[in-house]
Design a protein around this motif. Structure first.
Motif, PDB file in Angstrom:
ATOM      1  N   ASN A 145       8.216  13.776  12.323  1.00 45.57           N
ATOM      2  CA  ASN A 145       7.757  13.311  13.665  1.00 45.57           C
ATOM      3  C   ASN A 145       8.651  13.939  14.596  1.00 45.57           C
ATOM      4  O   ASN A 145       9.750  13.803  14.984  1.00 45.57           O
ATOM      5  CB  ASN A 145       8.068  11.451  13.584  1.00 45.57           C
ATOM      6  N   HIS A 149       8.064   9.098  20.090  1.00 49.19           N
ATOM      7  CA  HIS A 149       7.940   8.165  19.731  1.00 49.19           C
ATOM      8  C   HIS A 149       8.191   7.553  18.587  1.00 49.19           C
ATOM      9  O   HIS A 149       7.686   8.396  17.641  1.00 49.19           O
ATOM     10  CB  HIS A 149       6.268   7.589  20.240  1.00 49.19           C
ATOM     11  N   ARG A 150       8.329   6.583  17.877  1.00 47.52           N
ATOM     12  CA  ARG A 150       8.303   6.104  16.650  1.00 47.52           C
ATOM     13  C   ARG A 150       6.515   5.691  16.259  1.00 47.52           C
ATOM     14  O   ARG A 150       5.740   5.918  16.506  1.00 47.52           O
ATOM     15  CB  ARG A 150       8.824   5.145  16.282  1.00 47.52           C
ATOM     16  N   HIS A 151       6.664   6.889  15.172  1.00 48.25           N
ATOM     17  CA  HIS A 151       5.286   6.406  14.630  1.00 48.25           C
ATOM     18  C   HIS A 151       5.029   6.086  12.755  1.00 48.25           C
ATOM     19  O   HIS A 151       6.081   7.053  12.221  1.00 48.25           O
ATOM     20  CB  HIS A 151       4.365   8.262  14.979  1.00 48.25           C
ATOM     21  N   THR A 152       3.612   6.541  12.578  1.00 51.89           N
ATOM     22  CA  THR A 152       3.745   6.487  10.977  1.00 51.89           C
ATOM     23  C   THR A 152       2.736   6.931  10.775  1.00 51.89           C
ATOM     24  O   THR A 152       1.702   7.903  11.343  1.00 51.89           O
ATOM     25  CB  THR A 152       3.497   5.002  10.063  1.00 51.89           C
ATOM     26  N   PRO A 167       4.928  -0.653   9.743  1.00 47.81           N
ATOM     27  CA  PRO A 167       6.224  -1.577  10.451  1.00 47.81           C
ATOM     28  C   PRO A 167       7.143  -2.326   9.758  1.00 47.81           C
ATOM     29  O   PRO A 167       5.601  -3.270   9.557  1.00 47.81           O
ATOM     30  CB  PRO A 167       5.756  -1.542  11.660  1.00 47.81           C
ATOM     31  N   ASP A 173       8.479   1.974  10.541  1.00 53.06           N
ATOM     32  CA  ASP A 173       8.465   3.170  11.608  1.00 53.06           C
ATOM     33  C   ASP A 173       9.202   4.541  11.328  1.00 53.06           C
ATOM     34  O   ASP A 173      10.577   4.187  10.822  1.00 53.06           O
ATOM     35  CB  ASP A 173       8.630   2.794  13.089  1.00 53.06           C
ATOM     36  N   GLY A 175      11.732   6.913  12.948  1.00 53.62           N
ATOM     37  CA  GLY A 175      12.265   7.347  14.187  1.00 53.62           C
ATOM     38  C   GLY A 175      11.496   9.290  14.843  1.00 53.62           C
ATOM     39  O   GLY A 175      11.441   9.906  13.999  1.00 53.62           O
ATOM     40  N   GLU A 178      13.016  11.966  13.010  1.00 54.38           N
ATOM     41  CA  GLU A 178      13.046  12.120  11.351  1.00 54.38           C
ATOM     42  C   GLU A 178      11.708  11.925  10.453  1.00 54.38           C
ATOM     43  O   GLU A 178      10.732  12.712  11.101  1.00 54.38           O
ATOM     44  CB  GLU A 178      13.313  10.058  11.229  1.00 54.38           C
ATOM     45  N   CYS A 196      -1.729   6.810  12.415  1.00 57.78           N
ATOM     46  CA  CYS A 196      -0.555   5.866  12.907  1.00 57.78           C
ATOM     47  C   CYS A 196      -0.620   4.200  13.054  1.00 57.78           C
ATOM     48  O   CYS A 196      -1.175   3.782  13.350  1.00 57.78           O
ATOM     49  CB  CYS A 196       0.098   6.132  14.048  1.00 57.78           C
ATOM     50  N   THR A 198       1.618   1.978  14.103  1.00 53.59           N
ATOM     51  CA  THR A 198       2.746   1.288  14.982  1.00 53.59           C
ATOM     52  C   THR A 198       2.624   1.058  15.874  1.00 53.59           C
ATOM     53  O   THR A 198       1.442   1.063  16.740  1.00 53.59           O
ATOM     54  CB  THR A 198       3.604   3.112  15.662  1.00 53.59           C
TER      55      THR A 198
END
Ligand SMILES: [Cu+2]
Length: 350
Positions: A145, A149-152, A167, A173, A175, A178, A196, A198
């Motif tokens: 990432n 922003h936080r994502h998946t 999440p 998530d 960060g 990460e 994503c 999130t």
């Protein structure tokens, strides 16, 4: 649809660049992009005014000018046939391990002429890379990432909870800065996708974090000219409605640059609807019919038709041959979507 005229007016203004504030019907009529239509037809059918396609008809759509093919770092005409098979090696068990590196990045893209959009991307593209594997392989997706922003990455397919990319489950998530590796088997074969997951979900998807995910059956499919069409849209003013509609991101990309296919050759379309904020989308082709394989999970078609509707996240594999040369329109049969970017042409040649 359920929207007031004023909302439609503002959406047209956005796409055509008209800045008028009048809301009367005659003014609305004046805003409909007639000049855009002429420009689009001139660009799409040769400057000499002669239409090369025997079936080229008048279009009611188009934009003034076009998005330069290289403007976004990805070209809708190349993205169509761009399959990312990652890298493979054989494991001790004899099975194939297939791996990809996917990086989430924030990136401004141009979705219609002069309409810039602050997208969130996988590997700098919208849609993200078309990941392609074969049934039964072991898959590893190394996700980094690099966004703010936080994502998946949430894959459609069969896998464990820890690899579901939502999440609060497993790693959840991911960060900024990460990374995480998702690992699962390629099953079932078919046309799937990833996105994503999130929260808030609609925003994270509509910003551009999605892509097609193809699992080929073990025995493969017949040779064909294969195309990926991801139906998407963009809420450019954050009112939870789309102002621009497209396949593969750029409004009218295939009106300006028709998809060239060979007469008589099998064409296989991987069609995915990832549109947010509108509950339904559709694909219609002119002067032809196609075999429909819902979700691509069976090798026999369920239907011969010229129109398929898809809810959010739904997908189909379509197979067809064009019996005649010429230029054939395809578009959302929701007229409003077609007028706001979701239409294009096939150019059938010998
Ligand atoms: Cu996200």
């Amino acid at each position: 649809m359920r929207r007031p005229w004023r909302a439609k007016l503002s959406r047209r203004q956005l796409l055509t660049g008209a800045g008028a504030t009048a809301a009367s019907l005659p003014a609305l009529h004046a805003l409909v992009p007639h000049q855009g239509l002429l420009d689009a037809l001139a660009a799409g059918s040769g400057r000499d005014g002669h239409h090369p396609g025997a079936h080229t008809g008048p279009s009611h759509q188009g934009t003034v000018g076009r998005v330069r093919p290289g403007a976004n770092g990805f070209d809708p005409s190349k993205l169509l046939r761009d399959f990312d098979r990652g890298r493979t090696r054989r494991m001790a068990s004899g099975r194939t391990l297939r791996e990809w590196e996917i990086v989430a990045q924030d990136k401004e893209i141009e979705v219609a002429p002069g309409v810039k959009y602050a997208a969130w991307t996988y590997n700098g593209r919208v849609p993200g890379p078309t990941l392609r594997a074969r049934e039964g392989e072991r898959l590893r997706v190394h996700f980094v990432n690099a966004s703010d922003h936080r994502h998946t990455m949430h894959f459609h397919g069969i896998h464990t909870a820890a690899n579901d990319g939502v999440p609060g489950v497993g790693r959840g998530d991911i960060g900024p800065g990460e990374s995480f590796t998702y690992e699962f088997d390629a099953e079932p074969f078919g046309l799937h996708h990833y996105h994503c997951h999130t929260s808030p979900l609609a925003e994270h998807i509509s910003k551009g974090l999605y892509g097609a995910f193809i699992i080929d059956p073990k025995q493969g499919r017949p040779d064909a000219d294969e195309l990926v069409l991801v139906q998407n849209g963009f809420d450019t003013n954050f009112d939870r409605e789309n102002e621009v509609y497209a396949v593969n991101t750029v409004a009218f990309a295939y009106l300006h640059d028709p998809i060239r296919v060979k007469r008589g050759e099998l064409v296989r379309i991987y069609l995915l609807n990832i549109l947010e904020f509108d509950p339904l989308n559709s694909f219609h082709i002119h002067a032809n019919f196609f075999h429909r394989f819902p979700t691509g999970t069976r090798l026999e078609p369920t239907e011969l038709t010229d129109l398929v509707s898809q809810a959010q996240g739904q997908r189909d594999i379509l197979e067809l041959r064009f019996p005649h040369t010429g230029r054939y329109m395809f578009h959302a049969h929701v007229s409003e979507f077609a007028e706001l970017g979701w239409m294009g042409f096939f150019e059938v040649v010998d």
